[in-house]
Design an enzyme around this catalytic site. Structure first.
Site, mmCIF file in Angstrom:
data_model
loop_
_atom_site.group_PDB
_atom_site.id
_atom_site.type_symbol
_atom_site.label_atom_id
_atom_site.label_comp_id
_atom_site.label_asym_id
_atom_site.label_seq_id
_atom_site.Cartn_x
_atom_site.Cartn_y
_atom_site.Cartn_z
ATOM 1 N N GLU A 152 0.488 -1.319 -0.411
ATOM 2 C CA GLU A 152 -0.305 -0.061 0.300
ATOM 3 C C GLU A 152 0.747 1.607 0.227
ATOM 4 O OE1 GLU A 152 -3.056 0.358 3.161
ATOM 5 O OE2 GLU A 152 -3.375 2.202 2.717
ATOM 6 N N ALA B 70 2.040 -0.414 10.801
ATOM 7 C CA ALA B 70 2.350 -1.493 10.530
ATOM 8 C C ALA B 70 1.171 -1.934 9.223
ATOM 9 C CB ALA B 70 1.150 -2.308 11.275
ATOM 10 N N GLU C 220 -2.371 -3.998 6.946
ATOM 11 C CA GLU C 220 -3.443 -5.015 7.061
ATOM 12 C C GLU C 220 -3.245 -5.872 6.079
ATOM 13 O OE1 GLU C 220 -4.076 -1.562 6.627
ATOM 14 O OE2 GLU C 220 -5.300 -1.143 5.126
ATOM 15 N N ASN C 221 -2.196 -6.170 5.498
ATOM 16 C CA ASN C 221 -2.661 -7.698 4.530
ATOM 17 C C ASN C 221 -3.122 -8.727 4.726
ATOM 18 O OD1 ASN C 221 -0.116 -5.932 3.472
ATOM 19 N ND2 ASN C 221 0.899 -7.305 5.337
ATOM 20 N N HIS D 273 -6.292 -2.154 15.136
ATOM 21 C CA HIS D 273 -6.700 -1.030 14.388
ATOM 22 C C HIS D 273 -6.561 -1.941 12.866
ATOM 23 C CE1 HIS D 273 -6.859 2.553 11.550
ATOM 24 N NE2 HIS D 273 -5.454 2.157 11.157
ATOM 25 N N GLU D 274 -4.828 -2.860 12.412
ATOM 26 C CA GLU D 274 -4.968 -3.799 11.616
ATOM 27 C C GLU D 274 -6.166 -4.428 11.327
ATOM 28 O OE1 GLU D 274 -3.077 -1.813 9.687
ATOM 29 O OE2 GLU D 274 -1.861 -0.911 11.604
ATOM 30 N N HIS E 47 -8.905 -3.651 10.293
ATOM 31 C CA HIS E 47 -8.787 -3.811 8.376
ATOM 32 C C HIS E 47 -10.298 -5.079 8.071
ATOM 33 C CE1 HIS E 47 -7.647 0.649 7.381
ATOM 34 N NE2 HIS E 47 -6.403 0.355 8.273
ATOM 35 N N GLU F 35 -9.903 4.219 6.484
ATOM 36 C CA GLU F 35 -8.466 4.974 7.874
ATOM 37 C C GLU F 35 -9.990 5.404 8.655
ATOM 38 O OE1 GLU F 35 -5.653 3.030 7.973
ATOM 39 O OE2 GLU F 35 -5.516 2.996 6.443
HETATM 40 N N1 B3K Z 1 -3.129 1.230 6.001
HETATM 41 C C1 B3K Z 1 -1.766 1.258 6.591
HETATM 42 C C2 B3K Z 1 -0.897 2.052 6.058
HETATM 43 C C3 B3K Z 1 -0.245 1.954 4.690
HETATM 44 C C4 B3K Z 1 0.733 3.305 4.093
HETATM 45 C C5 B3K Z 1 1.634 3.516 3.073
HETATM 46 N N2 B3K Z 1 2.179 4.763 2.836
HETATM 47 C C6 B3K Z 1 -1.735 0.747 7.480
HETATM 48 C C7 B3K Z 1 -3.204 1.373 8.481
HETATM 49 O O1 B3K Z 1 -3.516 2.423 7.845
HETATM 50 O O2 B3K Z 1 -3.687 0.699 8.760
HETATM 51 ZN ZN ZN Z 2 -4.982 2.105 9.086
#
Ligand code: B3K
Ligand code: ZN
Length: 880
Positions: free
Chosen positions: A127, A268, A270-271, A303-304, A307, A326
């Site tokens: 991301e 972090a 969230e893959n 948080h992750e 997601h 977000e």
């Molecule tokens: N979604 C990622 C952030 C990615 C940032 C890329 N430059 C972490 C988060 O907000 O959970």
């Molecule tokens: Zn996030």
């Protein structure tokens, strides 16, 4: 990507993708000198696109293309075009299979985007647009595909091979190599792809979901970190339960994995099924992590994890919609933290960040709406506005709808859009449809940048017993946006009588039983509210719980602030009244003669806070924190940073001298606590005694010095050890400072997370962090220009927290920062662009400073081959 004039991308130019990719088959051959990526895509024309038989265009970045084949037939060079950032195949059938082989060099990837190496392991960050650094692909979130990934590597160096989903096959390949194949059954955008390969230890646990499924929870860390996983694992299980109970969200795969890596651009990621964490945001032990770190880890793990639904199952259509996932997810994690900790303290912490940093962003040259309309580099838009203001916007919907309707709305949102890539508008529509409320004006919160200002005035008609409150709303101009429309603002308030009692808020239309708190809804430019049946002029408690991200201007008297500080039943507003009083006192001293007096009522109020142990100690611990210099700067019209710093220090010292005995007593009272635990009560005790220490050392108190030394040596946890270290480092006891810094380093030098703390205590200190010392830290053997955490803990802490040194009148602090930005721009543009932030605020400062800051920005601008990331920030700052 180097370019002189980066392109601007506009939301208004959004088109659906011309081609969709149903499945992605990947094979990674990992070697020490590079990685070969074999990718096979099942592609078809998008029935919703009007592009017809358009050429197929795939995104790429820093790839060496080895071959392209269409439906199994190798394409010759004339049949495709490799433009570097695009692979174009001019003529393709309606449906086909495209196979692409690329060669990449993860070991040389210092940008930490795509596939790279960190302390000997391979890991990814895709991301927002990192997947294009791995292979050619339609790198946009509205292309969702099912991924199958085979990872091949040397078995002894990389025994652990991970990707998204479930592992379906593994085996040996000969020559000491092995493979594992992973299959993710859920279609996802490529930004959620992840791969990890390394020599890692595995920590296992299980979680039984609400429907009785057993989920395999696994953490992968370097062997030396094996003992630092428990807190994250517990936080994960708590988050999983909470999301079931609060949002009805159950986890969907059989495995959930967390990996810790040392070199990571953010906190972090969230893959899907394979969250990757910055080590500092996941690893903790009592001896090495502070209370703040424990809480941050719990919040980020949550948080992750959250997601998985708000971001992965339902994702963003395009990056302008970033706050869809977000803002909502930050709101969810802050609800979680409030539920498992102290809600009032959590609200205070959130509002502090918002008012100090997000308001500054909203008032600066990079101001943008929660849903931006354009960008050059999307990495620059992972901002406080997208995250924190975005969360406030969701929170306002929660306030307007109430918890039950909000839950109905979120259920509808997840059900309606599961498996889709959608917009913030779809989110609001689900909330509207579930609740029957009209949020059309509310949508302006997503479209208009800038922090609304509410000018509040009041009068009391004693003859009729009516209290009249007038609220006028205005929204300042921001770059590219003027003449804004009024927004829909939930405004919570209460009224207090002279004995501190809550008065009924009776509007004319009300029957007898009026509530003692109301959420007024502001929609027009001006509103007048009349409250009836009052015998005396009340003290208003405005914007309770900070019910909207706005600035309130009201002519508070110090008597009113003091009154609210001790009587407001709303804990948040009690804290806020204390902050306002402290701000008022400090502001009155800025530039004032050295001997001008300090309001004795401030001392009395703080004495009461420190010595009355019947008060909520968690709240008290927060109320004792003076407003930060950064917040005072944010509030100023034309900030004189050194003068602000000086005035603040003066007040702090004055309080410390006047309250010296109370501070020692407070320290002693909060000493005993039993076994270490991260509970609100214990956090408050540690915070109180460390505040007491810090204050005592500001006035060179010998007893304080002894207490600090003892605590530094004997404490069994990092909060206290670091608290004592910080207090000593910021004192005038120079030999103590040197000695404790050395001892601390000796003891913890093997632990990168602690060394980062050690760096930032120095870099943030006006005693230990003057420029020559900062330069020495950059030369220290533990410093590493390839590690973002180290850069943040020295350069970031210096420019962001050490305001006295950074704002030296000779401009040396600004030039130093400009040098570091230029240096980093070549290796890690994302981090370089973040570091520029303090300079972007140049217009906020008094002319002498502002000119110097501007010329530092111009120096960065003139560097040749500037990255798109830094280009955008610097050019917009100079123009705005
Ligand atoms: N979604 C990622 C952030 C990615 C940032 C890329 N430059 C972490 C988060 O907000 O959970
Ligand atoms: Zn996030």
């Amino acid at each position: 990507m180097r370019t002189n004039q980066p392109q601007t991308i506009y939301l208004s130019e959004y088109r659906v993708p011309a081609y969709l990719v149903d499945t992605v088959d990947l094979r990674f051959e990992l070697f020490e000198d590079g990685t070969r990526v074999h990718s096979t895509l099942a592609v078809r024309r998008n029935p919703e696109s009007d592009a017809g038989a358009a050429p197929l265009e795939l995104d790429g970045d820093s790839l060496v293309l080895e071959s392209v084949a269409l439906d199994g037939k190798a394409l010759s060079e004339g049949e495709y075009e490799d433009r570097g950032d695009k692979l174009i195949v001019e003529s393709v059938p309606e449906q086909f299979e495209l196979s692409v082989v690329t060669w990449i060099e993860p070991q040389n990837n210092t940008r930490l985007e795509g596939l790279y190496k960190s302390s000997g392991m391979f890991c990814t960050q895709c991301e927002a647009e990192g997947f294009r650094c791995i292979t050619f692909f339609p790198d946009r979130p509205d292309v969702m595909s099912r991924f199958r990934t085979r990872v091949e590597a040397d078995k002894s160096a990389y025994p652990v091979l991970l990707s998204n989903g479930n592992d379906v096959e593994r085996g040996d390949l000969g020559e000491g190599r092995h493979f594992v194949t992973w299959e993710d059954p859920f279609p996802k955008p490529c930004y959620l792809f992840a791969l990890v390969a390394g020599d890692l230890v595995e920590k296992r646990d299980t979680f039984t979901t609400c429907s009785g499924r057993d989920i395999d929870l696994r953490m992968y860390v370097e062997p030396r970190n094996a003992e630092k996983c428990d807190h994250a694992m517990d936080s994960l299980k708590r988050s999983m339960r909470w999301d079931e109970e609060t949002y009805g969200r159950e986890y969907d795969l059989e495995i959930f994995m967390i990996v810790a890596v040392d070199d990571f651009n953010m906190g972090a990621m969230e893959n899907k099924g394979l969250n990757i964490f910055n080590s500092s945001c996941v690893l903790a032990s009592q001896e090495t992590a502070t209370d703040v770190a424990f809480q941050r880890i719990e919040a980020i793990v949550a948080h992750e994890y959250f997601h998985n639904w708000s971001g992965n199952r339902v994702t963003c259509r395009d990056w302008f919609q970033l706050s869809l996932k977000e803002g909502f997810t930050v709101f969810r994690d802050s609800q979680f933290s409030a539920d498992v900790g102290s809600p009032t303290v959590k609200r205070i912490e959130d509002v502090n960040v918002l008012r100090t940093a997000q308001f500054a962003e909203d008032g600066g040259p990079m101001a943008h709406p929660v849903r931006p309309a354009s960008y050059m580099e999307i990495s620059n838009f992972y901002t406080l506005t997208i995250y924190e203001k975005g969360a406030e916007v969701v929170r306002m919907i929660h306030t307007l709808l109430g918890p039950d309707m909000f839950r109905k709305g979120s259920d509808l949102y997840f059900q309606r859009h599961d498996g889709q890539a959608v917009t913030t508008d779809d989110f609001v529509r689900a909330m509207e449809d579930a609740s029957g409320r009209d949020l059309s004006q509310f949508r302006l919160w997503y479209e208009q940048a800038g922090t609304p200002v509410l000018d509040v005035s009041d009068e009391f008609d004693s003859g009729q017993g009516i209290y009249r409150l007038t609220i006028r709303q205005s929204i300042p101009d921001t770059p590219g946006q003027t003449g804004k429309k009024p927004q829909h603002i939930p405004f919570a308030l209460g009224l207090l009588g002279s004995r501190g009692e809550s008065l009924p808020l009776r509007l004319e239309s009300d029957s007898q039983d009026a509530p003692t708190e109301r959420v007024l809804e502001l929609t027009g430019e001006t509103h007048v509210f009349e409250f009836h049946g009052l015998n005396e002029c009340p003290v208003p408690s405005l914007l309770r719980q900070f019910s909207a991200p706005v600035r309130v201007r009201y002519p508070w008297t110090r008597e009113q602030m003091l009154f609210l500080m001790s009587h407001d039943p709303d804990g948040f507003n009690r804290w806020d009244a204390g902050q306002r009083l402290a701000v008022d006192v400090i502001q009155s001293l800025i530039g004032a003669p050295k001997d001008s007096s300090i309001d004795a009522r401030l001392v009395a109020a703080y004495r009461h806070l420190i010595s009355d142990s019947s008060l909520d100690q968690a709240l008290v611990a927060n109320m004792l924190q003076l407003p930060s210099a950064a917040y005072l700067i944010e509030l100023a019209e034309s900030a004189d940073a050194p003068a602000i710093h000086e005035a603040r220090e003066r007040v702090l010292k004055h309080l410390a001298i006047a309250l010296r005995d109370d501070l020692v007593a407070c320290y002693r009272r909060n000493l005993e606590e039993g076994d270490y635990a991260v509970t609100p009560e214990q956090i408050a005790r540690r915070s109180l005694r460390n505040t007491a220490l810090a204050w005592l050392l500001q006035i060179n108190d010998e007893e304080g010095r002894e207490l600090a030394q003892r605590q530094f040596r004997n404490s069994d946890n990092m909060t206290d050890r670091l608290g004592a270290l910080r207090a000593l480092v910021n004192s005038d006891y120079e030999e103590d400072r040197e000695r404790v810094l050395e001892e601390f380093y000796e003891r913890f030098q093997e632990d990168p997370q602690v060394v980062e703390q050690w760096f930032s205590v120095q870099a943030a200190s006006d005693r230990a962090g003057q420029l020559p010392q900062i330069r020495a830290l950059l030369e220290h053997r533990a410093f590493d220009w390839k590690n973002p955490n180290k850069i943040r803990s020295v350069v970031g802490a210096f420019a962001g927290q050490n305001l006295a040194a950074f704002h030296r009148p000779d401009g040396s602090g600004y030039n130093f920062l400009a040098d570091q930005v230029c240096r980093l721009d070549d290796s890690n543009p994302q981090i370089a662009a973040r570091l520029v932030t303090p300079l972007t605020r140049w217009k906020k400062f008094a002319p002498a400073h502002s000119e110097l800051m501007k010329s530092a920005l111009e120096r960065i601008r003139d560097k040749s081959g500037l990255s798109r990331d830094v280009y955008e920030v610097v050019h917009k700052s100079l123009a705005g």
